[in-house]
Scaffold this motif. Structure first.
Motif, PDB file in Angstrom:
ATOM      1  N   THR A   1       0.838  -1.200   0.000  1.00  0.00           N
ATOM      2  CA  THR A   1       0.000   0.000   0.000  1.00  0.00           C
ATOM      3  C   THR A   1       0.877   1.256   0.000  1.00  0.00           C
ATOM      4  O   THR A   1       0.611   2.222  -0.721  1.00  0.00           O
TER       5      THR A   1
ATOM      6  N   ILE B   1       0.749   4.047  -3.057  1.00  0.00           N
ATOM      7  CA  ILE B   1       0.412   5.449  -2.785  1.00  0.00           C
ATOM      8  C   ILE B   1       1.618   6.348  -3.066  1.00  0.00           C
ATOM      9  O   ILE B   1       1.478   7.419  -3.664  1.00  0.00           O
TER      10      ILE B   1
ATOM     11  N   ASP C   1       3.701   0.749  14.193  1.00  0.00           N
ATOM     12  CA  ASP C   1       2.727  -0.091  14.894  1.00  0.00           C
ATOM     13  C   ASP C   1       3.396  -1.440  15.137  1.00  0.00           C
ATOM     14  O   ASP C   1       3.327  -2.341  14.295  1.00  0.00           O
TER      15      ASP C   1
ATOM     16  N   ASP D   1       5.925  -4.006  14.717  1.00  0.00           N
ATOM     17  CA  ASP D   1       6.939  -4.245  13.688  1.00  0.00           C
ATOM     18  C   ASP D   1       6.666  -3.472  12.412  1.00  0.00           C
ATOM     19  O   ASP D   1       7.528  -3.367  11.546  1.00  0.00           O
ATOM     20  N   ILE D   2       5.453  -2.984  12.253  1.00  0.00           N
ATOM     21  CA  ILE D   2       5.057  -2.346  10.994  1.00  0.00           C
ATOM     22  C   ILE D   2       5.454  -0.871  11.024  1.00  0.00           C
ATOM     23  O   ILE D   2       5.065  -0.137  11.922  1.00  0.00           O
ATOM     24  N   VAL D   3       6.216  -0.462  10.022  1.00  0.00           N
ATOM     25  CA  VAL D   3       6.632   0.937   9.890  1.00  0.00           C
ATOM     26  C   VAL D   3       6.194   1.390   8.512  1.00  0.00           C
ATOM     27  O   VAL D   3       6.500   0.719   7.523  1.00  0.00           O
ATOM     28  N   LEU D   4       5.475   2.487   8.429  1.00  0.00           N
ATOM     29  CA  LEU D   4       5.165   2.963   7.075  1.00  0.00           C
ATOM     30  C   LEU D   4       4.933   4.452   7.008  1.00  0.00           C
ATOM     31  O   LEU D   4       4.680   5.110   8.016  1.00  0.00           O
ATOM     32  N   PHE D   5       5.092   4.966   5.774  1.00  0.00           N
ATOM     33  CA  PHE D   5       4.883   6.390   5.516  1.00  0.00           C
ATOM     34  C   PHE D   5       3.902   6.549   4.366  1.00  0.00           C
ATOM     35  O   PHE D   5       3.404   5.576   3.837  1.00  0.00           O
ATOM     36  N   GLU D   6       3.618   7.789   3.981  1.00  0.00           N
ATOM     37  CA  GLU D   6       2.578   8.189   3.030  1.00  0.00           C
ATOM     38  C   GLU D   6       1.235   8.170   3.762  1.00  0.00           C
ATOM     39  O   GLU D   6       0.680   7.115   4.045  1.00  0.00           O
TER      40      GLU D   6
ATOM     41  N   ALA E   1      -1.912   8.549   3.069  1.00  0.00           N
ATOM     42  CA  ALA E   1      -3.049   7.754   2.582  1.00  0.00           C
ATOM     43  C   ALA E   1      -2.793   6.266   2.796  1.00  0.00           C
ATOM     44  O   ALA E   1      -3.715   5.495   3.074  1.00  0.00           O
ATOM     45  N   ALA E   2      -1.525   5.861   2.650  1.00  0.00           N
ATOM     46  CA  ALA E   2      -1.178   4.456   2.867  1.00  0.00           C
ATOM     47  C   ALA E   2      -1.334   4.106   4.346  1.00  0.00           C
ATOM     48  O   ALA E   2      -1.819   3.023   4.690  1.00  0.00           O
TER      49      ALA E   2
ATOM     50  N   MET F   1      -4.986   3.680   4.948  1.00  0.00           N
ATOM     51  CA  MET F   1      -5.472   2.407   4.406  1.00  0.00           C
ATOM     52  C   MET F   1      -5.034   1.253   5.299  1.00  0.00           C
ATOM     53  O   MET F   1      -5.803   0.323   5.549  1.00  0.00           O
ATOM     54  N   TYR F   2      -3.802   1.317   5.768  1.00  0.00           N
ATOM     55  CA  TYR F   2      -3.300   0.257   6.656  1.00  0.00           C
ATOM     56  C   TYR F   2      -4.122   0.204   7.955  1.00  0.00           C
ATOM     57  O   TYR F   2      -4.563  -0.871   8.391  1.00  0.00           O
TER      58      TYR F   2
ATOM     59  N   ASP G   1      -7.688  -1.034   7.222  1.00  0.00           N
ATOM     60  CA  ASP G   1      -7.713  -2.470   6.902  1.00  0.00           C
ATOM     61  C   ASP G   1      -7.405  -3.325   8.132  1.00  0.00           C
ATOM     62  O   ASP G   1      -7.879  -4.454   8.250  1.00  0.00           O
ATOM     63  N   THR G   2      -6.578  -2.805   9.015  1.00  0.00           N
ATOM     64  CA  THR G   2      -6.159  -3.602  10.177  1.00  0.00           C
ATOM     65  C   THR G   2      -7.154  -3.502  11.331  1.00  0.00           C
ATOM     66  O   THR G   2      -7.448  -4.494  11.994  1.00  0.00           O
ATOM     67  N   TYR G   3      -7.673  -2.293  11.566  1.00  0.00           N
ATOM     68  CA  TYR G   3      -8.497  -2.074  12.763  1.00  0.00           C
ATOM     69  C   TYR G   3      -9.957  -1.706  12.457  1.00  0.00           C
ATOM     70  O   TYR G   3     -10.757  -1.605  13.383  1.00  0.00           O
TER      71      TYR G   3
END
Lengths: 203, 203
Positions: free
Chosen positions: A99, A103, B61, B63-68, B70-71, B74-75, B78-80
């Motif tokens: 994702t 994006i 979150d 182990d999960i690391v993300l940027f953007e 909108a992403a 979406m994460y 989708d997860t919660y």
């Protein structure tokens, strides 16, 4: 028999390229519809019904109608390549990465590349634009190079729709981002060799 | 006990706004980390490890690391909030619409709004920019008005993360897109009243 998917576009090498490539990868039957802007075909009531902004691409898959090339790719990958071209929702790490790159390809990469081609006229403007483009490309490299130096595809899990998005957008910054940058040169060479990309006339 | 989610940002009203709003809607515990750009906190090796481009927002979150942004939304959805804040994959029509608006909010709306604020200096440039902004806002209206004239939220199924994206980005084009446009005035009023948006200090 599955009804063919309809893909509305203007040319092979507009933003329909990524959709067509993905359809070819998945071997999904589809029909191209090349619209002539000059003939007003993007303003016809029938087309505006599908895409109220009168832009391309638009996808029609039975009852499903949608626009925005990255959204179309996400829809196709989720519907016809779930778990391969798009990681499953429950595969949290891969789905988050997927994702993020889908994006990023639109919001950070394509959006900025579009600005790189803003019309400039004076020598001073050209200098400013050139400096902007170089600087932005260096930021893109910070995101892409570490990953594409150690793996063939943007996701650790392998080739996905995110590679299709990146590989159709990256060439817009060819001069600044790809040339003389071995990880991206190798990545693009890998992408251009894919049979589905060749069939889709992407490059 | 669930470990708190970490949200790295610069201020309440930067692109972390939509992430914070969504976390508040879902009542997920989170911790804001306000980074000081001038103090080099976005360039620290520790932060660059999370976000190689040194931008915000970034979400961590476990182990999960993300940027953007909108992403990230979406994460989180989708997860919660799967099946409520984000339609399920198998709910094809709603998921297609959701994905379309999530991508459109970034690729067509925010990208163009960012250009609206390109620095202009001469009177001639101001005229050109003003005309561009008005014209683009009319195109946005073609997409949004028919839907928001007949329903309260962008998806027929109800409030979703797509509304959060739209409602945090639309104000950037307030003058051209919202003022004097009843469906969007009503939509934004509805959004601004949401308790989670108030708690997240979005507006």
């Amino acid at each position: 028999m599955q009804k063919k998917i309809d893909l509305y576009c203007m040319a092979y090498q507009d933003r329909s390229d990524r959709v067509r490539w993905l359809l070819e990868e998945l071997k999904i039957p589809y029909q191209d519809h090349f619209l002539k802007k000059a003939a007003g075909e993007m303003d016809s009531p029938a087309y505006r019904q599908l895409n109220p902004m009168g832009r391309t691409p638009t996808l029609v898959d039975g009852d499903i109608v949608l626009f925005e090339s990255a959204a179309i790719c996400m829809y196709i990958a989720d519907t016809y390549g779930y778990g391969s071209f798009a990681p499953k929702i429950e595969d949290r790490q891969a789905r988050a990465d997927y994702t993020k790159w889908m994006i990023w390809s639109v919001g950070s990469l394509e959006c900025v590349i579009a600005r790189m081609f803003t019309h400039v006229s004076t020598e001073e403007e050209k200098k400013v634009t050139h400096a902007f483009n170089k600087q932005q490309a260096e930021i893109f490299k910070l995101a892409l190079n570490p990953i594409l130096s150690k793996q063939d595809y943007i996701l650790a899990s392998g080739f996905s729709a995110a590679d299709i998005m990146l590989a159709t957008i990256i060439p817009g910054a060819e001069e600044f981002l790809v040339k003389g940058n071995p990880p991206l040169e190798a990545y693009m060479a890998r992408m251009m060799k894919r049979e589905a990309a060749v069939r889709a006339k992407v490059f």
